[in-house]
Enzyme design. Structure first.
Site, PDB file in Angstrom:
ATOM      1  N   CYS A   2       7.491  -0.178  17.743  1.00  0.00           N
ATOM      2  CA  CYS A   2       7.930  -0.098  19.136  1.00  0.00           C
ATOM      3  C   CYS A   2       6.825   0.420  20.049  1.00  0.00           C
ATOM      4  O   CYS A   2       5.998   1.225  19.628  1.00  0.00           O
ATOM      5  CB  CYS A   2       9.118   0.837  19.255  1.00  0.00           C
ATOM      6  N   ARG A  27       1.207  -4.214  18.525  1.00  0.00           N
ATOM      7  CA  ARG A  27       1.851  -3.302  17.580  1.00  0.00           C
ATOM      8  C   ARG A  27       2.944  -3.984  16.758  1.00  0.00           C
ATOM      9  O   ARG A  27       3.343  -3.458  15.726  1.00  0.00           O
ATOM     10  CB  ARG A  27       2.479  -2.127  18.352  1.00  0.00           C
ATOM     11  N   TRP A  84      10.850  -2.909  17.922  1.00  0.00           N
ATOM     12  CA  TRP A  84      10.784  -3.439  16.556  1.00  0.00           C
ATOM     13  C   TRP A  84      12.037  -2.911  15.874  1.00  0.00           C
ATOM     14  O   TRP A  84      12.160  -1.712  15.652  1.00  0.00           O
ATOM     15  CB  TRP A  84       9.507  -2.935  15.883  1.00  0.00           C
ATOM     16  N   ASN A 138      11.012   5.380  20.862  1.00  0.00           N
ATOM     17  CA  ASN A 138      10.410   4.982  19.579  1.00  0.00           C
ATOM     18  C   ASN A 138      10.848   5.995  18.545  1.00  0.00           C
ATOM     19  O   ASN A 138      10.944   7.182  18.846  1.00  0.00           O
ATOM     20  CB  ASN A 138       8.879   5.026  19.646  1.00  0.00           C
ATOM     21  N   GLY A 139      11.046   5.544  17.312  1.00  0.00           N
ATOM     22  CA  GLY A 139      11.417   6.473  16.246  1.00  0.00           C
ATOM     23  C   GLY A 139      12.845   6.250  15.813  1.00  0.00           C
ATOM     24  O   GLY A 139      13.487   5.257  16.202  1.00  0.00           O
ATOM     25  N   GLU A 146      -7.396  -6.570  -1.411  1.00  0.00           N
ATOM     26  CA  GLU A 146      -7.475  -6.656   0.043  1.00  0.00           C
ATOM     27  C   GLU A 146      -7.544  -8.119   0.492  1.00  0.00           C
ATOM     28  O   GLU A 146      -6.924  -8.500   1.487  1.00  0.00           O
ATOM     29  CB  GLU A 146      -8.679  -5.836   0.539  1.00  0.00           C
ATOM     30  N   LYS A 202      -4.804  -9.842   2.958  1.00  0.00           N
ATOM     31  CA  LYS A 202      -5.135 -10.504   4.234  1.00  0.00           C
ATOM     32  C   LYS A 202      -4.469 -11.869   4.304  1.00  0.00           C
ATOM     33  O   LYS A 202      -3.880 -12.238   5.304  1.00  0.00           O
ATOM     34  CB  LYS A 202      -6.659 -10.707   4.376  1.00  0.00           C
ATOM     35  N   GLU A 210      -0.573 -11.656   4.608  1.00  0.00           N
ATOM     36  CA  GLU A 210      -0.141 -11.101   5.894  1.00  0.00           C
ATOM     37  C   GLU A 210      -0.134 -12.152   7.004  1.00  0.00           C
ATOM     38  O   GLU A 210       0.783 -12.191   7.806  1.00  0.00           O
ATOM     39  CB  GLU A 210      -1.122  -9.999   6.352  1.00  0.00           C
ATOM     40  N   HIS A 256      -3.015 -11.127 -19.014  1.00  0.00           N
ATOM     41  CA  HIS A 256      -1.731 -10.506 -19.329  1.00  0.00           C
ATOM     42  C   HIS A 256      -0.633 -10.958 -18.376  1.00  0.00           C
ATOM     43  O   HIS A 256       0.283 -10.207 -18.093  1.00  0.00           O
ATOM     44  CB  HIS A 256      -1.888  -8.982 -19.314  1.00  0.00           C
ATOM     45  N   LYS A 264       1.535  -3.135  13.556  1.00  0.00           N
ATOM     46  CA  LYS A 264       0.194  -2.572  13.439  1.00  0.00           C
ATOM     47  C   LYS A 264       0.269  -1.121  13.030  1.00  0.00           C
ATOM     48  O   LYS A 264      -0.565  -0.620  12.276  1.00  0.00           O
ATOM     49  CB  LYS A 264      -0.518  -2.718  14.790  1.00  0.00           C
TER      50      LYS A 264
HETATM   51  C1  G6P Z   1       0.389  -1.606   8.609  1.00  0.00           C
HETATM   52  C2  G6P Z   1      -0.740  -2.451   9.155  1.00  0.00           C
HETATM   53  C3  G6P Z   1      -1.871  -2.501   8.129  1.00  0.00           C
HETATM   54  C4  G6P Z   1      -2.315  -1.111   7.766  1.00  0.00           C
HETATM   55  C5  G6P Z   1      -1.155  -0.247   7.288  1.00  0.00           C
HETATM   56  C6  G6P Z   1      -1.548   1.212   7.207  1.00  0.00           C
HETATM   57  O1  G6P Z   1       0.976  -2.251   7.535  1.00  0.00           O
HETATM   58  O2  G6P Z   1      -0.287  -3.751   9.462  1.00  0.00           O
HETATM   59  O3  G6P Z   1      -2.959  -3.223   8.665  1.00  0.00           O
HETATM   60  O4  G6P Z   1      -3.280  -1.177   6.754  1.00  0.00           O
HETATM   61  O5  G6P Z   1      -0.067  -0.314   8.219  1.00  0.00           O
HETATM   62  O6  G6P Z   1      -1.830   1.659   8.495  1.00  0.00           O
HETATM   63  P1  G6P Z   1      -2.844   2.795   8.890  1.00  0.00           P
HETATM   64  O7  G6P Z   1      -2.865   2.775  10.381  1.00  0.00           O
HETATM   65  O8  G6P Z   1      -2.266   4.059   8.326  1.00  0.00           O
HETATM   66  O9  G6P Z   1      -4.161   2.483   8.294  1.00  0.00           O
END
Ligand code: G6P
Length: 612
Positions: free
Chosen positions: A2, A27, A73, A99-100, A485, A489, A492, A508, A607
Site C-alpha cells: 500500500c 510498490r 494492496w 497501510n498495515g 536469483e 527473476k 517474478e 536427486h 516492492k
Molecule cells: C519483495 C520484493 C523483492 C525483495 C524482497 C525483500 O518480495 O519484490 O524484490 O527482494 O521483497 O525485500 P527487501 O526490501 O527486504 O530487500
C-alpha cells in the site's frame, strides 16, 4: 505494498496527489483512491491502476488544497472499489488512508457494531476511522486526542493519515511498524509512505517514529507527540536521492534502467570504502562493531527474497575469506522457530527497502535475545536501518522495478567489502592475495559494462525460449545463489516456472524433468569446481536438455556443449556472482517483455512487503 500520499498547503492538492500515486505505483497495488476537502469532503476510488482512477476523475470537480490518496494492496477483503481507501467514518466527516494491519479489528468491529455502526467494506481501516469518530463524539475530545486514544486500543501495524471536514487546515498522521515520511516544504507539507512522492517538492523530511502522531497544520510548525501524549521534537533530515533517479531516463522500463545502472551503482556502493592501491577497505558505519564480528560465535544473515540470495553469497564470502561461521535464514522462518541465539551472535539484516515486515520482526526477536544487530539497507532512514545497532548503506539509489537488480549487486558488493575487511583484521588472507582481490573488486564496474554490452545475445536467447513452461538454473559454490536469483527473476516477471538448484543436486530430482523442451541455464565460469560443472552440463546434454551457459570469455569446453553461451570477463571466483547475475537479469527482462508482461509491476508482487 500500500502507498500513502497526502498534501496540505496553498497549491491545488489533486495534481500533487495524482503524481504521488503514480510515483508509488512501483510498490505494487490493486486499487486506488483519493479524498479532497473543499467545503465538503469528497471521495473517489476505483479498482485497478492509477490511470483508471485518473480516467474516472476526468470530469469531476477536484478543487481543494488539502487531500489524501492511497494505493491499496489487499489484505482484508478482496481488491474492489468498496475496499479501496480512503474510507469514510459513519458521519462522512472523517476520511482515512491506512497501510498495515489492525490485528484486533474484529473485536473492535464487534464493539462498534453493538453501538450502531455499520460497515460498507471488509477492511480493518473502516473500523479504525469509526473508532476514532466514536471516541471523538463520546468522549468529547479533539480529533488529535481521539486519534491518540484509538491508537492506544489498536494492536497491529499502521501508517495513517486522517482528513476531517471540520478541520480544513489540518491533517493527522501516525505510524507504528509501517513507515511514514513528512516532507516539509516552504509553506506546505507532504506526507507519504516513502520519499518518492515528496522529492520533487522538497528534500527536507521528517521520518515519523513508531507510535508518533503528527499534527500537520497549514501555515504552522509541525507538531509531533507520541500516543502517550509526550511531545517530540521533529528531526528534519535531508533526502539524498534526486528526482531524475525516479524517472525512466529514456529507458522503456525502470527494471531495464536499473540493470544498466549497475556499473554506477556497484561503484557507488564501494565509493569512499575501497582504495585498492593503498590496500584499504573500510566501512565507517560498522567500525565500532568489527571486534564484535570478529569475536562472534557466528554471524546470522536474515533477509527475504533477493536479499536472502545476497545473504547466501555473503555466507560463502565470509566463511571462505574471513573464516567466520555464517548462517543464512529466511527472516520469516527465523522469527518463529525459537532459534538458539544470544549475545555472542551478530545478526546482519539485509534489505533493499528497509521495510520488510518479517525482517523487522526477526530483528526485534534477535535483539530481545541479546544479539548485536547490523544492517545492510538501501533506503536511508528506513525502519530496518533505524532498528539496527549500526550498518552499511548500499547506496544503489532508488530501485523502482519490483524485481530487484541493482540492489542485489550492491548488497553483494557490500558483503564482499565486509568479508575483505574482516579477513584483513583477522589476517586470514596473505597480503598479496588481499591486494589482488581489492584490485579485482575495483575493476568490477568496468567489467559489468562489458557484460551489459552483449551484442544482443540475451535477446536472441529470450526469443528462442519465450514460450517455455519451465526453466532450470544450475550453479555450484558461489554460483548456487546466483542460480536461485536467476530463477527468481524469471518467475517474478515472466510467470514462467523456474527453479534454481545446486548443479550436482540435479541428480536427486530435477533431472527427471529434463527433455528436449527444458531450457537449463548453467552458471559455469572457469573457476572453482569448473570440471564438475562441465560434467553436470554433460548430464543435461545426454538427456537432450537445451543448454544456456554463462561462461568466462574464451571458454571452449562449455561452448562445444551448450546451445547458447553468454560470456563474462575473467574475474575472481568470489566476484563472479556480481557479473553473472547481470545477464540473468537481462534474460528474465527480455523474456517477460516478449510475453507481454508488466515487468515493473508484476502481478501480485509488491516492492516493499510491509505485512508478514
Ligand atoms: C519483495 C520484493 C523483492 C525483495 C524482497 C525483500 O518480495 O519484490 O524484490 O527482494 O521483497 O525485500 P527487501 O526490501 O527486504 O530487500
Amino acid at each position: 505494498m500500500c502507498g500513502i500520499v497526502a498534501y496540505i498547503g496553498p497549491k491545488q492538492a489533486y495534481p500533487i496527489l495524482l503524481k504521488g500515486l503514480q510515483r508509488l505505483e512501483y510498490r505494487g497495488y490493486d486499487s486506488a483512491g483519493i479524498a479532497l476537502l473543499n467545503g465538503g469532503l469528497i471521495l473517489f476510488k476505483t479498482k485497478g491502476k492509477v490511470a483508471e482512477l485518473e480516467d474516472y476523475l476526468k470530469d469531476k470537480n477536484l478543487k481543494g488544497t488539502i487531500g489524501i490518496a492511497h494505493t491499496r494492496w489487499a489484505t482484508h477483503g478482496e481488491p474492489n472499489q468498496t475496499n479501496a481507501h480512503p474510507h469514510f467514518s459513519k458521519s462522512k466527516k472523517l476520511a482515512i488512508i491506512h497501510n498495515g494491519i489492525i490485528e484486533n479489528y474484529a473485536a473492535l468491529k464487534k464493539e462498534l457494531t453493538k453501538r450502531g455502526y455499520t460497515f460498507d467494506s471488509d477492511t480493518d481501516t473502516e473500523v479504525l476511522i469509526n473508532l476514532i469518530e466514536d471516541i471523538q463524539q463520546n468522549e468529547n475530545v479533539s480529533l488529535e486526542e481521539a486519534v491518540r486514544i484509538s491508537l492506544n486500543q489498536v494492536i497491529g501495524a499502521y501508517a495513517i493519515v486522517v482528513l476531517s471536514q471540520d478541520n480544513p487546515d489540518m491533517l493527522i498522521a501516525a505510524r507504528k511498524g509501517s513507515p511514514l515520511v513528512i516532507g516539509v516544504g516552504e509553506d506546505d507539507y507532504f506526507i507519504a509512505s516513502d520519499a518518492t512522492p515528496i522529492i520533487e517538492y522538497t528534500k527536507n523530511v521528517v521520518y515519523l517514529e513508531d507510535e508518533e502522531v503528527a499534527v500537520v497544520k497549514r501555515g504552522e510548525d509541525l507538531q509531533i507527540r507520541n500516543i502517550k501524549n509526550r511531545k517530540k521534537t521533529p528531526y528534519i533530515q535531508e533526502l539524498e536521492w534526486n528526482l531524475n533517479e525516479l524517472e525512466k531516463g529514456g529507458y522503456e522500463h525502470f527494471m531495464l534502467k536499473e540493470i544498466y545502472e549497475q556499473p554506477r551503482s556497484v561503484k557507488d556502493s564501494m565509493r569512499g570504502r575501497l582504495n585498492a592501491q593503498s590496500g584499504i577497505v573500510s566501512l565507517g558505519g560498522i567500525v565500532d562493531y568489527e571486534d564484535k564480528m570478529l569475536k562472534a560465535r557466528r554471524i546470522i544473515m536474515i533477509a527475504c527474497g533477493t536479499s536472502w540470495h545476497a545473504g547466501l553469497v555473503g555466507e560463502y564470502l565470509f566463511e571462505d575469506i574471513a573464516r567466520i561461521p555464517v548462517e543464512v535464514e529466511y527472516a520469516s522462518e527465523f522469527r518463529y522457530r525459537n532459534p538458539i541465539i544470544d549475545e555472542n551472535d551478530v545478526v546482519i539484516a539485509i534489505s533493499q527497502s528497509g521495510e520488510t515486515a518479517d525482517t523487522l520482526a526477526a530483528i526485534e526477536m534477535a535483539r530481545s535475545k541479546g544479539a548485536t544487530i547490523l544492517g545492510i539497507c538501501n533506503v536511508v532512514g528506513s525502519s530496518i536501518a533505524r532498528a539496527t545497532d549500526a550498518g552499511t548503506y548500499t547506496h544503489a539509489g532508488p530501485e523502482i522495478g519490483v524485481a530487484s537488480t541493482k540492489a542485489f549487486t550492491a548488497q553483494v558488493t557490500v558483503l564482499t567489502l565486509m568479508a575483505l575487511r574482516l579477513a584483513k583484521l583477522k589476517g586470514t588472507l596473505p597480503k598479496s592475495r588481499f591486494m589482488q582481490l581489492l584490485n579485482e573488486l575495483e575493476a568490477l564496474p568496468e567489467k559489468i559494462t562489458k557484460v551489459l554490452d552483449d551484442h544482443g545475445i540475451t535477446e536472441r536467447i529470450a526469443e528462442e525460449f519465450k514460450a517455455a513452461s519451465n526453466f532450470l538454473y544450475l550453479g555450484r559454490g558461489y554460483n548456487f545463489p546466483v542460480a536461485l536469483e536467476g530463477a527468481l527473476k524469471l518467475k517474478e516477471i515472466s510467470y514462467i516456472h523456474a527453479e534454481g538448484y545446486p548443479a550436482a543436486e540435479m541428480k536427486h530430482g530435477p533431472i527427471a524433468l529434463i527433455d528436449e523442451n527444458m531450457p537449463v541455464v548453467f552458471i559455469a565460469p572457469n573457476k572453482g569446481i569448473y570440471e564438475k560443472v562441465v560434467s553436470n552440463i554433460q548430464e543435461v546434454k545426454a538427456r537432450n536438455g537445451k543448454i544456456i551457459a554463462i561462461v568466462t570469455e574464451g571458454d571452449t569446453t562449455v561452448k562445444d556443449l551448450a546451445d547458447y553461451i553468454i560470456e563474462i570477463p575473467e574475474t575472481e571466483e568470489m566476484l563472479v556472482p556480481i557479473l553473472a547475475s547481470v545477464p540473468l537479469q537481462k534474460l528474465a527482462y527480455y523474456i517477460a517483455i516478449l510475453r507481454g508482461c508488466n515487468v515493473d509491476q508484476p502481478r501480485n508482487l509488491a516492492k516493499s512487503v510491509t505485512v508478514e
